[in-house]
Design an enzyme around this catalytic site. Structure first.
Site, mmCIF file in Angstrom:
data_model
loop_
_atom_site.group_PDB
_atom_site.id
_atom_site.type_symbol
_atom_site.label_atom_id
_atom_site.label_comp_id
_atom_site.label_asym_id
_atom_site.label_seq_id
_atom_site.Cartn_x
_atom_site.Cartn_y
_atom_site.Cartn_z
ATOM 1 N N ALA A 33 0.851 -1.201 0.009
ATOM 2 C CA ALA A 33 0.036 -0.039 -0.084
ATOM 3 C C ALA A 33 0.965 1.137 0.135
ATOM 4 C CB ALA A 33 -0.892 -0.131 1.152
ATOM 5 N N HIS A 92 2.751 4.692 -0.342
ATOM 6 C CA HIS A 92 2.442 6.158 -0.771
ATOM 7 C C HIS A 92 3.694 6.808 -0.624
ATOM 8 C CE1 HIS A 92 3.541 6.298 3.871
ATOM 9 N NE2 HIS A 92 2.584 5.423 4.009
ATOM 10 N N HIS A 134 6.770 5.974 1.636
ATOM 11 C CA HIS A 134 7.468 4.924 1.136
ATOM 12 C C HIS A 134 8.526 5.356 -0.047
ATOM 13 C CE1 HIS A 134 4.012 2.200 2.844
ATOM 14 N NE2 HIS A 134 5.100 1.866 3.653
#
Ligand code: PAF
Length: 286
Positions: free
Chosen positions: A31, A33, A36
């Site tokens: 997941a 974003h 990251h």
């Protein structure tokens, strides 16, 4: 170029020796974003090649937490890794990481039982266990973790020091929304109204930071006032903790303490557990 994707240990054992020079690893639960992506860019500046691991680690979720509904967005994560020039994506299944019930796991010790560890018993044992496994499997020169999870980062540094793990650990700065909300994969659970309440967490940290020169009581008072208001918002923020702690040990600081500190906060908005923190310097001389 698209990254090499390894899903099994055999695929990883084939891909790892092909990496030339130094390797930086960014462990994630997917997941991905902007937070990251900023760690991935830091990784690129830190080593010749970059690996990203994507694994939602069941060991670090307690029963009743959000393991089942944790966002799994592998295809878009892979595209993001390709756009950032990641060399290797390790995306094992549960059967690869835990072929059978693990018997030997990491015990996070006293630091794993305070602050976030008190709010989520067992969380840090499971987190450290998977991080050590990832370090052993990928053998990076440097591993990069977000400073948003400050206690996690401190505990990983401690594990690496205590167990002589041959890796350098680096932290990457928290990326925030324009209103201050720290980016988190869990933010996508929030409704628009919950999202508004959640912004109080970073507002509280900023208020605490602004009071740092006046010492621990002033910091906790200023941050607490913001959180008290959010507790009666609609929907409300249910505070788990607001603590001022030593950056290395996460033990509470008070009195006339001066010097470096971490102000950490966690709370629930609706069913979503959110954490945030800020590093600050207590006292007037800085
Ligand atoms: O911060 C995370 O996403 C996880 O705790 C980590 C470090 C990838 C271990 O599962």
């Amino acid at each position: 170029m698209a990254p090499v994707v390894a899903r099994t240990r055999a695929e990883l054992e084939e891909a790892r020796p092909r990496i030339e020079g130094t390797l930086a690893l960014v462990p994630t639960m997917g997941a991905l974003h902007e937070g990251h992506l900023s760690l991935i860019r830091q990784a690129r500046r830190s080593a010749d090649a970059v690996a990203v691991s994507i694994f939602v680690n069941p060991l670090q979720f307690a029963p009743g937490e959000d393991f089942d509904r944790y966002p799994r967005t592998f295809e878009t994560d892979l595209q993001a890794c390709a756009a950032e020039g990641v060399d290797l994506v390790f995306a094992p299944g549960r059967d690869v990481m835990y072929p059978d019930e693990p018997q030997v796991t990491i015990k996070s010790g006293p630091m794993g039982e305070i602050v976030e560890g008190a709010a989520r018993p067992g969380h840090f044992d499971g987190m450290l266990t998977v991080v050590l496994k990832l370090l052993n499997l990928l053998r990076p020169d440097v591993a990069i973790f977000g400073e948003k999870d400050a206690q996690q980062l401190a505990m990983i540094r401690r594990m690496v020091a205590d167990l002589n793990v041959p890796v350098r650990v680096a932290g990457g700065p928290t990326v925030r929304e324009p209103d201050g909300l720290a980016l988190s994969s869990r933010n996508r659970y929030l409704s628009a109204a919950e999202r508004e309440t959640a912004a109080a967490l970073s507002r509280a940290l900023r208020a605490g930071e602004d009071a740092a020169a006046d010492g621990p009581d002033a910091v906790l008072g200023a941050a607490g006032a913001v959180l008290d208001k959010a507790a009666s918002a609609e929907p409300p923020l249910a505070l788990d903790y607001l603590v001022l702690v030593d950056p290395l040990t996460f033990t509470a600081l008070g009195g006339d303490r001066t010097g470096p500190a971490v102000l950490a906060v966690a709370g629930r908005v609706g069913a979503t557990h959110l954490i945030d923190n800020v590093s600050l310097h207590l006292g007037k001389e800085h």
